[in-house]
Design a protein around this motif. Structure first.
Motif, short mmCIF file in Angstrom:
data_model
loop_
_atom_site.label_atom_id
_atom_site.label_comp_id
_atom_site.label_asym_id
_atom_site.label_seq_id
_atom_site.Cartn_x
_atom_site.Cartn_y
_atom_site.Cartn_z
N GLU A 164 -14.41 24.92 -15.24
CA GLU A 164 -14.13 23.56 -14.79
C GLU A 164 -15.44 22.77 -14.72
OE1 GLU A 164 -11.49 21.45 -11.35
OE2 GLU A 164 -12.83 23.05 -10.71
N GLN A 165 -16.49 23.41 -14.22
CA GLN A 165 -17.79 22.75 -14.16
C GLN A 165 -18.31 22.40 -15.55
OE1 GLN A 165 -19.30 21.83 -11.34
NE2 GLN A 165 -20.97 20.90 -12.43
N ASP A 166 -18.16 23.33 -16.49
CA ASP A 166 -18.57 23.06 -17.87
C ASP A 166 -17.79 21.87 -18.44
OD1 ASP A 166 -20.41 25.14 -17.91
OD2 ASP A 166 -19.02 26.57 -18.83
N ALA A 167 -16.50 21.82 -18.16
CA ALA A 167 -15.66 20.73 -18.66
C ALA A 167 -16.07 19.39 -18.03
CB ALA A 167 -14.19 21.02 -18.37
N LEU A 168 -16.39 19.41 -16.75
CA LEU A 168 -16.82 18.17 -16.09
C LEU A 168 -18.16 17.69 -16.64
CD1 LEU A 168 -15.78 18.91 -12.40
CD2 LEU A 168 -14.77 17.23 -13.95
N ILE A 169 -19.03 18.61 -16.96
CA ILE A 169 -20.30 18.24 -17.59
C ILE A 169 -20.04 17.59 -18.95
CG2 ILE A 169 -22.41 19.17 -18.65
CD1 ILE A 169 -22.42 21.24 -16.29
N ALA A 170 -19.13 18.18 -19.71
CA ALA A 170 -18.77 17.61 -21.01
C ALA A 170 -18.17 16.21 -20.84
CB ALA A 170 -17.78 18.52 -21.73
N LEU A 171 -17.35 16.04 -19.83
CA LEU A 171 -16.76 14.73 -19.56
C LEU A 171 -17.85 13.71 -19.22
CD1 LEU A 171 -14.09 13.16 -19.35
CD2 LEU A 171 -14.02 13.82 -16.92
N TRP A 172 -18.80 14.12 -18.41
CA TRP A 172 -19.91 13.23 -18.04
C TRP A 172 -20.73 12.87 -19.29
CZ3 TRP A 172 -25.26 13.91 -18.21
CH2 TRP A 172 -26.00 12.90 -17.61
N GLU A 173 -21.01 13.87 -20.13
CA GLU A 173 -21.75 13.61 -21.36
C GLU A 173 -20.98 12.63 -22.25
OE1 GLU A 173 -22.28 17.57 -22.90
OE2 GLU A 173 -24.06 17.93 -21.67
N CYS A 174 -19.66 12.77 -22.28
CA CYS A 174 -18.82 11.83 -23.04
C CYS A 174 -18.97 10.42 -22.51
CB CYS A 174 -17.35 12.22 -22.95
SG CYS A 174 -16.92 13.69 -23.85
N SER A 175 -18.95 10.29 -21.20
CA SER A 175 -19.05 8.96 -20.59
C SER A 175 -20.39 8.30 -20.91
CB SER A 175 -18.82 9.04 -19.09
OG SER A 175 -19.92 9.65 -18.44
N MET A 176 -21.41 9.11 -21.10
CA MET A 176 -22.73 8.58 -21.41
C MET A 176 -22.91 8.23 -22.89
SD MET A 176 -24.47 8.28 -18.76
CE MET A 176 -23.60 8.36 -17.23
N SER A 177 -22.24 8.98 -23.75
CA SER A 177 -22.49 8.79 -25.19
C SER A 177 -21.34 8.13 -25.95
CB SER A 177 -22.80 10.15 -25.82
OG SER A 177 -21.68 11.01 -25.71
N PHE A 178 -20.29 7.73 -25.28
CA PHE A 178 -19.13 7.16 -25.96
C PHE A 178 -19.44 5.81 -26.61
CE2 PHE A 178 -15.22 4.50 -25.69
CZ PHE A 178 -14.51 5.13 -26.69
N ASP A 179 -18.96 5.66 -27.84
CA ASP A 179 -19.11 4.41 -28.58
C ASP A 179 -17.71 3.87 -28.86
OD1 ASP A 179 -19.72 2.33 -30.26
OD2 ASP A 179 -20.64 3.56 -31.82
N GLU A 180 -17.38 2.75 -28.25
CA GLU A 180 -16.04 2.16 -28.36
C GLU A 180 -15.64 1.83 -29.79
OE1 GLU A 180 -15.83 -1.20 -25.78
OE2 GLU A 180 -16.26 -0.01 -23.99
#
Length: 162
Positions: free
Chosen positions: A34-50
């Motif tokens: 779950e922690q790994d997934a949350l880290i991935a989610l955070w990384e997504c929020s930082m690198s997402f390009d609309e």
């Protein structure tokens, strides 16, 4: 991204995270994954390009990929630990690796097809495609053997830890 926005993402994507952990049968170490997934989610929020698509599709791919990477890492570490323990017990003989390793103990609880996958993937380091070709079956069949074998091995590992 603001902290409040990320907390909203966590609430919104918790079902996705839980679903992926369950689908990949990683519930034995739920909090770690779950922690790994949350880290991935955070990384997504930082690198997402609309301009490149929807955030939910991007998050799905990244979260699932992070979980698969973590699972592969766990398997790799397990293999290294098993190799080290065998060589420490029998420093003179590298042939003891396959005959006396703990993998032999785990093979006993597996079906013939699952043992085939374990032997060829772990010990012979063959890819899914190579195993499928060797056995004359589809890649999906080999994936099924792998999934079932890993599930049984995890159960055996959890029962030995208790």
């Amino acid at each position: 991204m603001k902290e409040v926005e990320f907390e909203e993402l966590i609430v919104r994507f918790t079902p996705l995270i839980k679903n992926q952990i369950k689908k990949l049968n990683l519930t034995h170490a739920y909090q770690k994954y779950e922690q790994d997934a949350l880290i991935a989610l955070w990384e997504c929020s930082m690198s997402f390009d609309e301009t490149k698509g929807s955030f939910s599709a991007y998050a799905y791919v990244k979260v699932r990929g992070k979980l698969l990477d973590a699972c592969r890492k766990e398997i790799r570490i397990y293999k290294e630990l098993q190799t080290q323990s065998v060589f420490e017990d029998h420093p003179d003989s590298s042939s003891m690796l396959h005959s006396d390793s703990d993998l032999e103990r785990y093979k006993k609880g597996l079906t013939i097809k699952q043992r085939t996958w374990l032997q060829q993937a772990i010990e012979e380091e063959k890819s899914l495609k190579e195993i499928a070709f060797t056995e004359g079956v589809s890649i999906e069949a080999v994936k099924s053997w792998r999934k079932s074998a890993l599930s049984k091995i995890r159960k055996q590992l959890n029962s030995t830890r208790m």
